[in-house]
Design a protein around this motif. Structure first.
Motif, PDB file in Angstrom:
ATOM      1  N   ASN A 234       0.848  -1.198   0.000  1.00 54.26           N
ATOM      2  CA  ASN A 234       0.000   0.000   0.000  1.00 54.26           C
ATOM      3  C   ASN A 234       0.884   1.249   0.000  1.00 54.26           C
ATOM      4  O   ASN A 234       2.111   1.152  -0.019  1.00 54.26           O
ATOM      5  N   LEU A 236       1.607   3.214   2.263  1.00 52.41           N
ATOM      6  CA  LEU A 236       2.442   3.387   3.459  1.00 52.41           C
ATOM      7  C   LEU A 236       3.648   2.460   3.390  1.00 52.41           C
ATOM      8  O   LEU A 236       4.441   2.385   4.332  1.00 52.41           O
ATOM      9  N   ASP A 240       0.200  -5.573   1.710  1.00 53.50           N
ATOM     10  CA  ASP A 240      -1.200  -5.483   2.150  1.00 53.50           C
ATOM     11  C   ASP A 240      -2.009  -6.582   1.471  1.00 53.50           C
ATOM     12  O   ASP A 240      -2.116  -6.602   0.249  1.00 53.50           O
ATOM     13  N   GLY A 241      -2.544  -7.482   2.266  1.00 49.72           N
ATOM     14  CA  GLY A 241      -3.339  -8.587   1.714  1.00 49.72           C
ATOM     15  C   GLY A 241      -2.803  -9.943   2.137  1.00 49.72           C
ATOM     16  O   GLY A 241      -3.391 -10.979   1.833  1.00 49.72           O
ATOM     17  N   ASN A 243      -2.698 -11.711   4.898  1.00 46.04           N
ATOM     18  CA  ASN A 243      -3.543 -12.641   5.667  1.00 46.04           C
ATOM     19  C   ASN A 243      -5.006 -12.588   5.232  1.00 46.04           C
ATOM     20  O   ASN A 243      -5.904 -12.811   6.036  1.00 46.04           O
ATOM     21  N   ILE A 279     -10.340   5.868   2.485  1.00 40.75           N
ATOM     22  CA  ILE A 279      -9.546   6.158   3.687  1.00 40.75           C
ATOM     23  C   ILE A 279      -8.329   6.988   3.282  1.00 40.75           C
ATOM     24  O   ILE A 279      -7.428   6.501   2.583  1.00 40.75           O
ATOM     25  N   MET A 281      -4.877   8.801   3.701  1.00 35.87           N
ATOM     26  CA  MET A 281      -3.682   8.590   4.538  1.00 35.87           C
ATOM     27  C   MET A 281      -3.014   9.931   4.815  1.00 35.87           C
ATOM     28  O   MET A 281      -2.894  10.753   3.902  1.00 35.87           O
ATOM     29  N   LYS A 346     -13.653 -12.903   9.808  1.00 33.94           N
ATOM     30  CA  LYS A 346     -12.846 -12.661   8.604  1.00 33.94           C
ATOM     31  C   LYS A 346     -13.655 -11.893   7.570  1.00 33.94           C
ATOM     32  O   LYS A 346     -14.880 -12.032   7.506  1.00 33.94           O
ATOM     33  N   PHE A 371     -10.614   1.333   0.319  1.00 38.63           N
ATOM     34  CA  PHE A 371     -10.819   0.043   0.986  1.00 38.63           C
ATOM     35  C   PHE A 371     -12.100  -0.576   0.444  1.00 38.63           C
ATOM     36  O   PHE A 371     -13.152   0.063   0.433  1.00 38.63           O
ATOM     37  N   PHE A 382     -17.804  -7.026   8.888  1.00 38.17           N
ATOM     38  CA  PHE A 382     -17.163  -5.712   8.775  1.00 38.17           C
ATOM     39  C   PHE A 382     -17.454  -4.802   9.971  1.00 38.17           C
ATOM     40  O   PHE A 382     -16.558  -4.157  10.503  1.00 38.17           O
ATOM     41  N   MET A 385     -15.662  -5.438  13.234  1.00 36.68           N
ATOM     42  CA  MET A 385     -14.220  -5.244  13.005  1.00 36.68           C
ATOM     43  C   MET A 385     -13.885  -3.751  12.963  1.00 36.68           C
ATOM     44  O   MET A 385     -12.970  -3.275  13.640  1.00 36.68           O
ATOM     45  N   GLN A 386     -14.649  -2.986  12.198  1.00 33.95           N
ATOM     46  CA  GLN A 386     -14.355  -1.558  12.095  1.00 33.95           C
ATOM     47  C   GLN A 386     -14.663  -0.837  13.403  1.00 33.95           C
ATOM     48  O   GLN A 386     -13.994   0.125  13.754  1.00 33.95           O
ATOM     49  N   ILE A 399      -4.510   7.917   9.499  1.00 32.70           N
ATOM     50  CA  ILE A 399      -5.555   7.779   8.476  1.00 32.70           C
ATOM     51  C   ILE A 399      -6.831   8.513   8.905  1.00 32.70           C
ATOM     52  O   ILE A 399      -7.023   8.775  10.092  1.00 32.70           O
TER      53      ILE A 399
HETATM   54  C1  HEM Z   1      -5.680   2.864   5.217  1.00 34.34           C
HETATM   55  C2  HEM Z   1      -6.219   1.887   5.942  1.00 34.34           C
HETATM   56  C3  HEM Z   1      -5.611   0.527   6.057  1.00 34.34           C
HETATM   57  C4  HEM Z   1      -4.346   0.099   5.784  1.00 34.34           C
HETATM   58  C5  HEM Z   1      -3.177   0.916   5.269  1.00 34.34           C
HETATM   59  C6  HEM Z   1      -4.299  -1.316   6.081  1.00 34.34           C
HETATM   60  C7  HEM Z   1      -3.179  -2.109   5.952  1.00 34.34           C
HETATM   61  C8  HEM Z   1      -3.061  -3.405   6.398  1.00 34.34           C
HETATM   62  C9  HEM Z   1      -1.846  -4.176   6.442  1.00 34.34           C
HETATM   63  C10 HEM Z   1      -0.495  -3.682   5.963  1.00 34.34           C
HETATM   64  C11 HEM Z   1      -2.140  -5.381   6.961  1.00 34.34           C
HETATM   65  C12 HEM Z   1      -1.157  -6.533   7.245  1.00 34.34           C
HETATM   66  C13 HEM Z   1      -0.986  -7.478   6.106  1.00 34.34           C
HETATM   67  C14 HEM Z   1      -2.225  -8.223   5.712  1.00 34.34           C
HETATM   68  O1  HEM Z   1      -2.580  -9.256   6.310  1.00 34.34           O
HETATM   69  O2  HEM Z   1      -2.876  -7.781   4.774  1.00 34.34           O
HETATM   70  C15 HEM Z   1      -3.552  -5.404   7.228  1.00 34.34           C
HETATM   71  C16 HEM Z   1      -4.241  -6.459   7.745  1.00 34.34           C
HETATM   72  C17 HEM Z   1      -5.600  -6.483   7.906  1.00 34.34           C
HETATM   73  N1  HEM Z   1      -6.468  -5.429   7.768  1.00 34.34           N
HETATM   74 FE1  HEM Z   1      -5.994  -3.564   7.193  1.00 34.34          FE
HETATM   75  N2  HEM Z   1      -5.533  -1.702   6.513  1.00 34.34           N
HETATM   76  C18 HEM Z   1      -6.366  -0.621   6.529  1.00 34.34           C
HETATM   77  C19 HEM Z   1      -7.691  -0.597   6.886  1.00 34.34           C
HETATM   78  C20 HEM Z   1      -8.422  -1.695   7.253  1.00 34.34           C
HETATM   79  C21 HEM Z   1      -9.836  -1.699   7.536  1.00 34.34           C
HETATM   80  C22 HEM Z   1     -10.763  -0.490   7.474  1.00 34.34           C
HETATM   81  C23 HEM Z   1     -10.171  -2.991   7.846  1.00 34.34           C
HETATM   82  C24 HEM Z   1     -11.506  -3.588   8.209  1.00 34.34           C
HETATM   83  C25 HEM Z   1     -12.473  -2.963   8.828  1.00 34.34           C
HETATM   84  C26 HEM Z   1      -8.957  -3.780   7.748  1.00 34.34           C
HETATM   85  C27 HEM Z   1      -8.885  -5.136   7.983  1.00 34.34           C
HETATM   86  C28 HEM Z   1      -7.726  -5.879   8.003  1.00 34.34           C
HETATM   87  C29 HEM Z   1      -7.690  -7.307   8.303  1.00 34.34           C
HETATM   88  C30 HEM Z   1      -8.876  -8.209   8.584  1.00 34.34           C
HETATM   89  C31 HEM Z   1      -6.347  -7.676   8.258  1.00 34.34           C
HETATM   90  C32 HEM Z   1      -5.774  -9.061   8.533  1.00 34.34           C
HETATM   91  C33 HEM Z   1      -5.524  -9.219   9.992  1.00 34.34           C
HETATM   92  C34 HEM Z   1      -5.008 -10.627  10.311  1.00 34.34           C
HETATM   93  O3  HEM Z   1      -5.842 -11.494  10.527  1.00 34.34           O
HETATM   94  O4  HEM Z   1      -3.794 -10.806  10.310  1.00 34.34           O
HETATM   95  N3  HEM Z   1      -7.923  -2.972   7.397  1.00 34.34           N
HETATM   96  N4  HEM Z   1      -4.097  -4.177   6.881  1.00 34.34           N
END
Ligand code: HEM
Length: 424
Positions: A234, A236, A240-241, A243, A279, A281, A346, A371, A382, A385-386, A399
């Motif tokens: 991403n 930052l 990203d993605g 898990n 969202i 940054m 999830k 997002f 969702f 979680m949010q 953010i």
């Molecule tokens: C600018 C906002 C956000 C950024 C930059 C961001 C970035 C990331 C990054 C870098 C990871 C770790 C790698 C991965 O597993 O993908 C992650 C994990 C995750 N993010 Fe975000 N995210 C953002 C917003 C959100 C929002 C709004 C949600 C849901 C409401 C969300 C849900 C998740 C979930 C479910 C994971 C996996 C957690 C796990 O089980 O390990 N993210 N995100």
């Protein structure tokens, strides 16, 4: 290459380990107590992950059991538009969806939206900027928002109970003009011009029936920039993605993504609920932040993408591990620690970076994450979680959520039918 092989080996080891662990606990559900869940989050490492590349020039069929663009491996670009209807007669809405269906089936094949007449006295049917271009894995995904079910079309009784209004979350800075909409159209493609062309022509077809409310384009690194198809980063700088659940596994997708007839709205069977959050940054603040703090914010190392305290990107996160001061190695308020929801909830994330030039008031970059996520039940996935992230996430300092929408993405359509035919 070696690193990639190691990562793959790591990933296989995890999935086997997790499989055993799951066997030992008797099968964890998507939600606590949901019973046995076959294939949940078990990655089949020989299959490409959602982040991996599609055949860049190929055709992804428009017709099918599910709409394309939901569990389809991510393309390079998105062009997303929300529309508001200007008609009040349901017959006109039906006609719009029929016209959009015919046009979308052609666009997915890389064709113009309709047959040209060669009549020099009328405007061409298609706007022309993709003449001679490949289909570029175009997918077009349609959804309807809560306002589609107000009293204009007599559909109020058909509103699915899962299509809730998104509650106001702590710290929301939502701008009405970048939120909601009667209809959402998500176009994804491996070429930005191809994606824009599709949305532009669908908007053209809608003239007199619906107007664009907001439009946002997004991108990730192009497939050509990363032929190995590693997890994209991403804005930052973090992978990203990693898990994301493996929605290539049908059972996993059924649990996490696809609405089922028994969920209360039979017309939504095999559709999905999409949540979009624009969202922004605070990039300039982030860029002044020390690497250690950046990594603590996500709970992962920047370079490898591994959880803090581990080595491989796909190693499991150990939230119990303590450092020499007795503090968790992965901070409890890190984005990953909060978003993982103890492994019980999830969602399927499919978002893109966006960059809209600069904020003219401050001179700072107007960029962030569009997002996008899909889930079977936003009330149980969702939204909780949010709610937790808005409350506790260390990332909140960097953010702000400025746009929001929730949409019922319609079931896939059979050839001869039209998008929305189970509802309309
Ligand atoms: C600018 C906002 C956000 C950024 C930059 C961001 C970035 C990331 C990054 C870098 C990871 C770790 C790698 C991965 O597993 O993908 C992650 C994990 C995750 N993010 Fe975000 N995210 C953002 C917003 C959100 C929002 C709004 C949600 C849901 C409401 C969300 C849900 C998740 C979930 C479910 C994971 C996996 C957690 C796990 O089980 O390990 N993210 N995100």
């Amino acid at each position: 290459m070696k690193q990639e092989a190691n990562d793959r080996a790591d990933k296989s080891a995890i999935s086997r380990r997790e499989l055993l662990k799951m066997g030992a606990v008797g099968g964890l559900g998507l939600f606590l107590g949901a019973g046995v869940m076959k294939g949940f989050d078990i990655v089949d490492n020989n299959k490409p992950a959602a982040s991996m590349l599609t055949n860049a020039n190929g055709i992804i069929p428009f017709y099918g059991r599910h709409q394309a663009g939901i569990v389809t491996p991510m393309q390079d670009f998105v062009c997303m538009g929300a529309f508001d209807l200007t008609v009040t007669d349901i017959a006109e809405v039906r006609k719009l969806f029929q016209d959009w269906t015919a046009a979308s089936a052609r666009l997915a094949k890389g064709e113009g939206v309709g047959e040209e007449s060669n009549n020099a006295l009328v405007p061409p049917v298609d706007t022309g900027e993709t003449i001679g271009l490949q289909p570029m894995s175009t997918t077009i995904t349609f959804g309807v928002g809560p306002s589609f079910f107000d009293d204009r079309f007599g559909l109020a009784s058909k509103r699915p109970s899962k299509l809730v209004d998104i509650p106001a979350f702590k710290r929301d800075e939502l701008v009405e003009e970048w939120s909601h909409g009667d209809i959402i159209v998500q176009v994804c493609a491996n070429d930005q011009q191809v994606a824009f062309h599709a949305l532009r022509n669908l908007a053209r077809i809608a003239r007199g029936k619906a107007v664009l409310r907001w439009l946002q384009q997004g991108f990730q690194r192009a497939g050509a920039a990363d032929p190995k198809g590693a997890t994209p980063r991403n804005l930052l700088g973090f992978k990203d993605g990693t898990n994301n659940p493996n929605v290539a596994d049908e059972e996993t997708a059924k649990q996490i993504v696809w609405a089922q007839a028994e969920d209360g709205a039979p017309w939504m069977d095999q559709g999905s609920y999409m949540v979009v959050r624009r969202i922004r940054m605070r990039i300039e603040v982030w860029d002044r932040t020390a690497l250690g703090e950046q990594e603590a914010t996500f709970g992962r190392y920047r370079d490898s993408g591994a959880p803090l305290g581990a080595t491989g990107e796909f190693d499991p996160a150990d939230y119990t591990k303590l450092d020499k001061n007795g503090k968790p190695v992965i901070p409890a308020d890190s984005h990953m620690a909060i978003a993982s929801m103890g492994g019980k909830v999830k969602i399927h994330r499919r978002g893109y970076s966006y960059s809209n030039g600069i904020d003219l008031k401050t001179g700072q970059l107007d960029a962030g994450l569009l997002f996008i996520c899909f889930n079977r039940d936003p009330l149980q996935q969702f939204i909780p979680m949010q709610t937790k992230l808005a409350e506790l996430d260390r990332l909140n300092e960097y953010i702000e959520h400025v746009g929001s929408g929730i949409y019922a993405c319609l079931p896939g359509v059979k050839e001869g039918g039209y998008i929305g035919d189970t509802l309309l």
